[in-house]
Design a protein around this motif. Structure first.
Motif, PDB file in Angstrom:
ATOM      1  N   LYS A  21      29.159  12.894  23.910  1.00  0.00           N
ATOM      2  CA  LYS A  21      27.924  13.415  24.690  1.00  0.00           C
ATOM      3  C   LYS A  21      26.527  12.582  24.246  1.00  0.00           C
ATOM      4  N   ALA A  22      26.631  12.148  23.176  1.00  0.00           N
ATOM      5  CA  ALA A  22      25.354  11.199  22.856  1.00  0.00           C
ATOM      6  C   ALA A  22      25.239  10.100  23.601  1.00  0.00           C
ATOM      7  N   ILE A  23      26.440   9.454  23.983  1.00  0.00           N
ATOM      8  CA  ILE A  23      26.492   8.282  25.053  1.00  0.00           C
ATOM      9  C   ILE A  23      26.207   8.569  26.119  1.00  0.00           C
ATOM     10  N   ASP A  24      26.479   9.786  26.694  1.00  0.00           N
ATOM     11  CA  ASP A  24      26.089  10.286  27.947  1.00  0.00           C
ATOM     12  C   ASP A  24      24.592  10.702  28.185  1.00  0.00           C
ATOM     13  N   PRO A  28      21.515   7.077  30.448  1.00  0.00           N
ATOM     14  CA  PRO A  28      20.691   6.903  31.588  1.00  0.00           C
ATOM     15  C   PRO A  28      19.353   6.115  31.199  1.00  0.00           C
ATOM     16  N   GLU A  29      19.053   6.014  30.113  1.00  0.00           N
ATOM     17  CA  GLU A  29      17.872   5.563  29.505  1.00  0.00           C
ATOM     18  C   GLU A  29      17.901   3.893  29.422  1.00  0.00           C
ATOM     19  N   THR A  30      18.993   3.724  28.722  1.00  0.00           N
ATOM     20  CA  THR A  30      19.265   2.504  28.048  1.00  0.00           C
ATOM     21  C   THR A  30      20.353   1.437  28.853  1.00  0.00           C
ATOM     22  N   GLY A  31      21.223   2.117  29.450  1.00  0.00           N
ATOM     23  CA  GLY A  31      22.263   1.637  30.231  1.00  0.00           C
ATOM     24  C   GLY A  31      23.218   1.162  29.260  1.00  0.00           C
ATOM     25  N   MET A  32      23.283   1.580  28.018  1.00  0.00           N
ATOM     26  CA  MET A  32      24.235   1.247  27.082  1.00  0.00           C
ATOM     27  C   MET A  32      25.550   1.935  27.444  1.00  0.00           C
ATOM     28  N   VAL A  33      26.612   1.203  27.318  1.00  0.00           N
ATOM     29  CA  VAL A  33      27.777   1.760  27.757  1.00  0.00           C
ATOM     30  C   VAL A  33      28.989   1.319  26.731  1.00  0.00           C
ATOM     31  N   SER A  66      21.992  14.282  17.251  1.00  0.00           N
ATOM     32  CA  SER A  66      21.480  15.758  16.857  1.00  0.00           C
ATOM     33  C   SER A  66      21.683  16.712  18.060  1.00  0.00           C
ATOM     34  N   GLU A  67      21.156  16.110  19.149  1.00  0.00           N
ATOM     35  CA  GLU A  67      21.107  17.120  20.349  1.00  0.00           C
ATOM     36  C   GLU A  67      22.673  17.304  20.686  1.00  0.00           C
ATOM     37  N   ALA A  68      23.735  16.160  20.781  1.00  0.00           N
ATOM     38  CA  ALA A  68      24.854  16.565  21.129  1.00  0.00           C
ATOM     39  C   ALA A  68      25.454  17.358  20.178  1.00  0.00           C
ATOM     40  N   ALA A  69      25.321  17.222  18.770  1.00  0.00           N
ATOM     41  CA  ALA A  69      25.780  18.125  17.889  1.00  0.00           C
ATOM     42  C   ALA A  69      25.312  19.649  18.142  1.00  0.00           C
ATOM     43  N   ASP A  70      24.276  19.707  18.210  1.00  0.00           N
ATOM     44  CA  ASP A  70      23.676  21.233  18.673  1.00  0.00           C
ATOM     45  C   ASP A  70      24.347  21.755  19.951  1.00  0.00           C
ATOM     46  N   SER A  71      24.625  20.856  21.089  1.00  0.00           N
ATOM     47  CA  SER A  71      25.501  21.394  22.357  1.00  0.00           C
ATOM     48  C   SER A  71      26.684  22.093  21.956  1.00  0.00           C
TER      49      SER A  71
END
Length: 252
Positions: A21-24, A28-33, A66-71
């Protein structure tokens, strides 16, 4: 109180979900895959800080983790719980494949006092025992109940008393400030008035939601910490039947 989401330990499965989830969220902002290599997780799992350190190695910002963990907690929340930032009731259950002795029951209930730092009352109920505590506009009930297949440990938290303070007071403050703005501004300029009033009301809601979300996160961590310590104390590691705020009972 001790504990909180920062001290909660996540299983290997939860770690994978959080990282994905954190990667997703970051892509979109960094293009990091690029994905990090899966680490060897200790039996007790990883804390949020440890997951953030692993994710940072491939450029994932800690806030995304943190956002992904909250989800993880919000998946099964009702629409009202999502609107206000968390449910008013939390619960978690664990099953043990044997009947606990009186000493083990007393030990698990005593952990509630230790972890939550609250005084309470202990009672016998249905052949088992329960510990209850009321205060700080919240109520906690911990039960250890024997049944045919063994024993069941449950922890429930009712925070409806806190909801008024967390949500309605900031919103009432915003409405009061909006009323003052109406009295000061020129009645003929309805557009600025509408903008100011809506700003105060939305600001009050946003503040209340932030307070409630942080409170929810802390209680989820405390419930998780308590149930984990209970199972460790009696030497049992069964699968969870109700994760706090996810599969447990949730009502707004």
């Amino acid at each position: 109180m001790a504990g909180g989401n920062d001290e909660r330990r996540f299983s290997e499965k939860e770690f994978a979900v959080i990282l994905r989830k954190a990667i997703d969220l970051e892509t979109p902002e960094t293009g990091m895959v690029r994905h990090p290599s899966p680490p060897s997780l200790p039996p007790e799992g990883l804390t949020l800080l440890e997951i953030q350190e692993i994710a940072s190695e491939v450029g994932i910002h800690p806030s995304r983790v943190s956002e992904a963990a909250d989800s993880l907690y919000t998946l099964d929340w009702s629409p009202a719980a999502r609107l206000f930032g968390g449910p008013a009731k939390l619960s978690a259950e664990r099953s043990v494949g044997r009947r606990l002795s009186e000493e083990e029951m007393a030990l698990t209930l005593d952990l509630a006092r230790t972890v939550l730092h609250r005084e309470g009352m202990t009672h016998e109920v249905l052949g088992g025992a329960e510990w209850s505590s009321r205060g700080d506009f919240s109520a906690v009930l911990v039960r250890v109940i024997p049944h045919a297949a063994g024993s069941r440990i449950s922890v429930s938290v009712d925070r409806r008393g806190t909801a008024f303070l967390s949500h309605w007071l900031p919103m009432l403050g915003g409405a009061f400030a909006a009323g003052i703005s109406l009295a000061i501004l020129d009645p003929s300029s309805w557009q600025p008035i509408a903008a100011v009033v809506s700003g105060w009301v939305v600001g009050g809601y946003a503040l209340g939601r932030t307070i409630w979300t942080r409170s929810t996160r802390k209680w989820l961590g405390w419930v998780d910490e308590l149930t984990a310590k209970m199972m460790k104390a009696i030497g049992s590691e069964p699968a969870a039947e109700g994760k706090p705020g996810v599969e447990g009972s949730q009502e707004s």
